[in-house]
Design an enzyme around this catalytic site. Structure first.
Site: not given
Ligand SMILES: NC(=O)c1ccc[n+]([C@@H]2O[C@H](COP(=O)([O-])OP(=O)(O)OC[C@H]3O[C@@H](n4cnc5c(N)ncnc54)[C@H](OP(=O)(O)O)[C@@H]3O)[C@@H](O)[C@H]2O)c1
Length: 342
Positions: A205, A105
């Protein structure tokens, strides 16, 4: 590659990325049976390859070019988060003619209009159902279900973390710091909760919802934002005695309504995020814990309301998967038209 197989590359494989992979595994038979499509997540970009992940069969890489330069990958799914380097990866994927799905977002609020313009120019898709209200399928409902209507007012609880904290402050009479700590321990708040508690996450959002509902780009800096940090337990207790509960409400409405219809202009939209004290009769006062809720007032249908999980790897992964399926249908149809023309 088989004509009905669509190859996907993930940028990021954390909570949401793994949710997407699990969703595909769980529902691959249904997707094949109903749509005749096989989805394959071939590669995922991560930071730390050695980290344990509950997925199998996906090649992990630390090199974005392994995905961006792979001609077999037609759909890039960005679930990394943050503005940089994500922005340049998405731009590159679109420039290379790859469809993009994102749940980011912040990126969409800051660069959504520009990225959408590139996608349109290239005749490809940029979809982002998971970016607003997590698992609640709201954007497609607005785009398709309300295509013949006009939303006049958006009013919602768009951030589950702050809703959990506020619910704890009311129901368990906790102070702000204690409720925040509990949210972090329960995994509902990140170690740096700034985006959530300042209202910035909800504002991003709201910008996306304004784009979908009003077809207008409201710059993030034009949204009036006030977070929940200043709230005291005394204030909450006093309001509770009077039958009111605090909710972080994001709202936007068209103030400029002509008799011939709804004239929309940036100046005619007021968008704001802040704490509101809601009576028990207000529909949003019943959205508790980490849930999100959204009410839309439309010109033809009237009042509509949705409530459900606004976050979580599986719920958001499911929303991302719905975008992937929509794109995959298009890819397979275009492929068969191309093959028939040859
Ligand atoms: N979590 C939720 O409930 C939710 C809900 C709605 C929207 N979102 C959105 O979805 C997105 C992901 O959220 P998430 O909760 O899944 O985050 P997360 O668990 O922190 O996962 C992020 C992933 O991206 C990888 N990553 C981050 N920076 C990187 C880089 N510079 N180079 C390569 N890989 C990188 C990380 O690698 P590693 O695993 O190796 O650390 C991890 O696998 C975000 O934009 C968030 O706002 C999340």
């Amino acid at each position: 590659m088989k004509e009905n197989t669509v190859s996907i590359g993930l940028l990021g494989c954390g909570n949401v990325g793994q949710g997407v992979v699990k969703g595909i595994l769980l529902h691959s038979n249904k997707i094949l049976r109903k749509l005749g499509i096989t989805l394959v997540v071939s590669k995922a970009l991560v930071q730390d390859i050695s980290k344990e992940r509950a997925i199998e069969g996906v090649i992990l890489t630390q090199k974005p070019q392994d995905i961006l330069d792979d001609p077999e990958i037609e759909v890039v799914v960005e679930v990394m988060g943050g503005e940089h380097p994500t922005y340049s990866y998405i731009k590159e994927a679109l420039d290379k003619g790859k469809h993009v799905v994102t749940a980011n977002k912040l990126l969409l609020a800051l660069h959504g209009a520009e990225l959408q313009e590139i996608a349109q120019r290239k005749g490809i898709c940029l979809l982002y159902e998971g970016s607003v209200l997590g698992g609640i399928p709201i954007l497609r409902t607005i785009q398709y279900g309300l295509a013949g209507d006009q939303v006049k007012k958006i009013c919602g609880i768009l951030n589950g973390t702050t809703n959990y904290i506020l619910t704890q402050m009311v129901e368990s009479e906790k102070g702000y710091e204690e409720a925040l700590q509990e949210a972090q321990e329960a995994g509902y708040a990140e170690s740096d909760p700034t985006m959530d508690v300042t209202g910035l996450d909800a504002a991003c959002k709201l910008v996306i919802l304004c784009r979908e509902c009003f077809d207008l780009d409201i710059p993030l800096e034009e949204v009036e934002i006030k977070g929940i940090q200043g709230l005291t337990p005394e204030e909450v207790a006093e309001q509770k005695r009077q039958g009111r509960v605090p909710k972080l409400v994001a709202e936007a409405s068209i103030i400029d309504q002509s008799s011939s219809g709804l004239e929309k202009s940036r100046e005619g939209i007021i968008a704001k995020v802040g704490v509101q004290w809601l009576s028990r009769e207000a529909i949003l006062s019943h959205v508790s814990g980490v849930d999100n809720g959204l009410s839309l007032e439309t010109q033809l249908v009237g009042d509509l309301f949705w409530k459900g999980p606004g976050a979580g790897g599986l719920a958001t992964g499911g929303a991302v998967l719905s975008d992937i399926v929509e794109i995959a249908k298009k890819v397979v149809v275009e492929r068969s038209i191309g093959n028939a023309a040859r």
